[in-house]
Design an enzyme around this catalytic site. Structure first.
Site, mmCIF file in Angstrom:
data_model
loop_
_atom_site.group_PDB
_atom_site.id
_atom_site.type_symbol
_atom_site.label_atom_id
_atom_site.label_comp_id
_atom_site.label_asym_id
_atom_site.label_seq_id
_atom_site.Cartn_x
_atom_site.Cartn_y
_atom_site.Cartn_z
ATOM 1 N N HIS A 67 0.823 -1.208 0.000
ATOM 2 C CA HIS A 67 0.000 0.000 0.000
ATOM 3 C C HIS A 67 0.856 1.258 0.000
ATOM 4 C CE1 HIS A 67 0.778 -0.680 4.329
ATOM 5 N NE2 HIS A 67 0.796 0.642 4.401
ATOM 6 N N ASP A 69 1.213 5.142 1.504
ATOM 7 C CA ASP A 69 0.810 6.037 2.586
ATOM 8 C C ASP A 69 0.888 7.469 2.090
ATOM 9 O OD1 ASP A 69 0.328 4.163 4.637
ATOM 10 O OD2 ASP A 69 2.469 4.057 5.117
ATOM 11 N N HIS A 73 -1.720 10.469 6.655
ATOM 12 C CA HIS A 73 -1.820 9.226 7.421
ATOM 13 C C HIS A 73 -1.451 9.450 8.889
ATOM 14 C CE1 HIS A 73 -1.563 5.127 8.647
ATOM 15 N NE2 HIS A 73 -0.279 4.939 8.402
#
Length: 251
Positions: A67, A69, A73
């Protein structure tokens, strides 16, 4: 000018998948509540009246599997997903191999500036705008959650990762675009314990940069010369999002 010939050249190259496959049993950060993952739930099936087709819904955290970020975040009001577009999704790929240092020093190993300088002495200066990936071969522990966290008897984690000086050097002295790694967290575990914080990850995000976590197959990509494509869904206000990352290079 047509780019079609360039596309044909790319298609003839070697393509390596850098993202893990995901299912309902895939591991994720332990702080995410149970029940946060529900993939491929059927809400319309082939035998429905009038129209025969299957439709799934997908429930998952933004920080799931391989994933990206985004800066928000960790810190409110920092940039979120909509601040980054297609031009941020293709970069020269640099792979720094830390596996020998881990073999010598153990899993509590961080990449330091001297490691980067040694890499440059062999491969040349890291180009501006590069994606720098840290190879640790940690991805081979997937999908064993305990092995990925490498817990000790007291529940402490022992994973390799980045140091803040290494990240500062790459972003401020080399002008890289993005960093990536195979572990759940940016920080080498022992540095996170010393700081009582994921300080390296916080530094990356608070300075407006992007990172990709839980990568795979970096051992199948050359140290230099590849292009990386990192693609994510166009969902506004996301703090993170699973990605499809691939590397392309000539043999």
């Amino acid at each position: 000018m047509s780019l079609w010939q360039d596309l044909e050249k790319l298609k003839a190259c070697t393509w390596v998948e850098l993202s893990h496959p995901l299912n309902n049993q895939s591991p994720y950060w332990g702080g995410i509540p149970d029940g946060s993952v529900e993939l491929c739930r059927t809400v319309f099936d082939y035998d429905e009246e009038m129209l025969s087709c299957r439709i799934h819904t997908y429930k998952f955290p933004g920080q799931f599997g391989t994933h990206v970020d985004f800066p928000c975040h960790f810190t409110p009001d920092h940039l979120s997903s909509q601040a980054f577009g297609g031009k941020q999704m293709a970069m020269p790929l640099v792979v720094i191999d830390l596996t020998s240092k881990i073999a010598a020093n153990g899993p509590d190993t961080a990449i330091e500036v001297e490691d980067i300088l040694a890499w440059e002495a062999e491969h040349g200066r890291i180009p501006q705008g590069a994606f720098v990936a840290l190879r640790t071969d940690w991805y081979k522990r997937w999908p064993d959650n305990d092995a990925l966290n490498n817990f000790d008897e007291e529940g402490g984690e022992h994973c390799p990762g980045w140091s803040i000086p290494a990240l500062e050097f790459l972003y401020e002295q080399r002008g890289i675009a993005m960093n990536g790694h195979e572990t759940f967290d940016t920080d080498a575990s022992y540095l996170a314990v010393e700081a009582d914080d994921l300080a390296a990850e916080r530094w990356v995000l608070d300075h407006g940069h992007l990172q990709v976590e839980v990568m795979c197959n970096l051992d199948k990509v050359p140290a230099t010369g590849a292009i990386i494509f990192v693609m994510w869904p166009r969902i506004e206000d996301a703090t993170g999002m699973p990605v499809r990352a691939v590397a392309v290079f000539e043999e």
